[in-house]
Design an enzyme around this catalytic site. Structure first.
Site, PDB file in Angstrom:
ATOM      1  N   GLY A 240       0.801   4.155  -1.495  1.00 54.99           N
ATOM      2  CA  GLY A 240       0.169   5.450  -1.282  1.00 54.99           C
ATOM      3  C   GLY A 240      -0.145   5.710   0.178  1.00 54.99           C
ATOM      4  N   ASP A 241      -0.673   4.700   0.852  1.00 59.14           N
ATOM      5  CA  ASP A 241      -0.975   4.825   2.280  1.00 59.14           C
ATOM      6  C   ASP A 241       0.286   5.057   3.103  1.00 59.14           C
ATOM      7  OD1 ASP A 241      -3.819   4.549   2.627  1.00 59.14           O
ATOM      8  OD2 ASP A 241      -3.632   2.469   1.998  1.00 59.14           O
ATOM      9  N   MET A 242       1.316   4.267   2.830  1.00 56.22           N
ATOM     10  CA  MET A 242       2.531   4.360   3.639  1.00 56.22           C
ATOM     11  C   MET A 242       3.245   5.691   3.418  1.00 56.22           C
ATOM     12  SD  MET A 242       2.229   1.622   5.280  1.00 56.22           S
ATOM     13  CE  MET A 242       3.781   1.298   6.146  1.00 56.22           C
TER      14      MET A 242
ATOM     15  N   ALA B 158       0.853  -1.196   0.000  1.00 57.54           N
ATOM     16  CA  ALA B 158       0.000   0.000   0.000  1.00 57.54           C
ATOM     17  C   ALA B 158       0.887   1.243   0.000  1.00 57.54           C
ATOM     18  CB  ALA B 158      -0.939  -0.013   1.202  1.00 57.54           C
TER      19      ALA B 158
ATOM     20  N   GLY C  48       1.283   8.325   5.196  1.00 60.94           N
ATOM     21  CA  GLY C  48       1.526   8.259   6.631  1.00 60.94           C
ATOM     22  C   GLY C  48       2.845   8.901   7.012  1.00 60.94           C
TER      23      GLY C  48
END
Length: 417
Positions: A187-189, A185, A192
């Site tokens: 984009g998520d990481m 993931a 974050g």
């Protein structure tokens, strides 16, 4: 015989023992309303750095990721990984009492994190404009698919959409193949991490200005900024990137090559390294006289021809042989690891301590991803396992709001906590 790459090792720290008794963010309190990946990853980083992170979840349900596998002894290892170093309470923010309780907690907090769709917190009456009236020093961190403003701000956002619309998928895939999502993931990481950076910058700015601010991060923006010179190439050439497997559009050879027992990376990042590679690794100095390969720009233009020549050589040697030979000559090279090899690696898992063990009260001892940030004095570390749902209701609400056990029981029965 133990090989260079896959040896069994005794994981012992190589860092010194003279470390401060303090933790980098020990005086910071975070109210964490985030769930699933991007937000929880940010708050876990802050928690590992010493912040007191209070994860606030929906009563009886909790974070959606509590149902994500793998499930061990009835608990989600996925949730446990991304929510370590946090305390946990439950609170119904749709109830008037729940909102009042949250606003009281904001008075004693430094940071509020949320990853709802933009506008949801405002509809609840808990947006940044409200919170800063209660606590002018509050730092409000928000992460969403497309950011707090713009034509797409109200669209639902997931990692795969960020990779697709941010451009990463268009660059990733085999030659002539379809656009491909990165295996994690990303984009998520990245979002974050960007939220963490923004929060830390806002904390420093608060020392200068005396007031907090809103930090807005989007998954798509995080992907876009990570593509480094892909956009520069487009602006100055007008050409769209053609997917080319593991090759790099700016350098050659800078790719994976076929060894007798797997894939090996060879990365000639400049002319000097290519000359060393030709003379001391493949023992083909005549390649330097080939007009197709005399400069990096020409090598990129003739990448396919160079790749065929290198593969014709590399197929006769093992990954370890090629890596050892290249490193001896000063040429960057290495194996393409799978996960089972990474967790046994003497450098990554051993010296760099990237897989510490966390003891979870239900799951038991579980290895987790460590922290990429290493500090000599206040090094990040996991301070506690992820909380069970509502685990810290009594202690947190007694401390922040002065609630008695009878009041807590009543609030629980009413579905507020």
């Amino acid at each position: 015989m133990k090989t260079l790459f896959f040896q069994e090792i005794d994981f012992k720290s190589n860092r010194g023992n003279e470390m401060s008794c303090h933790r980098a963010l020990e005086d910071i309190t975070v109210l964490d309303l985030t769930r699933v990946v991007a937000g929880p990853f940010c708050s876990s980083l802050l928690g590992d750095m010493g912040a007191r992170v209070i994860k606030i979840e929906i009563p009886k349900k909790g974070d959606d990721s509590r149902s994500y596998g793998p499930i061990v002894n009835g608990e989600s290892a996925y949730f446990a990984l991304l929510n370590r170093s946090k305390y946990g309470v439950t609170l119904n923010l749709k109830s008037d009492i729940g909102k009042s309780m949250f606003l009281e907690m904001v008075k004693k907090a430094d940071i509020v994190l949320e990853n709802y769709r933009p506008g949801v917190m405002e509809k609840l009456g808990l947006g940044y404009d409200v919170l800063k009236q209660i606590n002018a020093r509050i730092i409000y961190g928000a992460v969403s698919g497309f950011g707090a403003w713009g034509p797409y701000s109200q669209r639902p956002g997931y990692d795969i959409l960020a990779q697709a619309m941010g451009g990463l998928m268009s660059l990733t895939g085999e030659k002539g193949g379809q656009p491909t999502r990165a295996g994690n993931a990303m984009g998520d990481m990245l979002a974050g991490m960007n939220l963490t950076i923004g929060i830390l910058a806002a904390l420093h700015a608060r020392k200068l200005t005396g007031v907090g601010q809103r930090v807005d991060v989007s998954l798509v923006d995080s992907i876009v900024v990570s593509l480094e010179n892909a956009f520069t190439r487009y602006w100055y050439t007008g050409k769209l990137y053609e997917r080319n497997g593991n090759a790099y559009a700016a350098l050659a050879p800078y790719d994976t090559f076929q060894a007798s027992d797997g894939l090996v990376v060879i990365a000639c990042g400049n002319q000097n390294l290519f000359e060393k590679f030709c003379k001391n690794v493949v023992m083909k100095p005549e390649w330097l006289d080939d007009s197709r390969f005399s400069t990096n720009i020409l090598r990129v233009e003739n990448m396919n021809a160079l790749e065929k020549l290198i593969n014709a050589w590399s197929i006769h040697y093992s990954v370890e042989d090629i890596t050892t030979r290249a490193l001896k000559a000063g040429v960057p090279a290495g194996p393409v690891y799978d996960l089972s090899q990474i967790v046994k690696d003497a450098h990554i898992a051993g010296a760099r301590e990237m897989f510490p063990t966390m003891h979870h009260p239900v799951i038991g001892d579980m290895p987790v991803n460590g922290d990429a940030i290493k500090m000599t004095d206040t090094n990040p570390e996991i301070i506690k396992p992820s909380p069970l749902l509502g685990e810290d209701n009594s202690s947190i609400y007694q401390e922040f709001l002065g609630l008695s056990k009878c009041e807590l029981k009543r609030l629980s029965e009413e579905g507020v906590i």
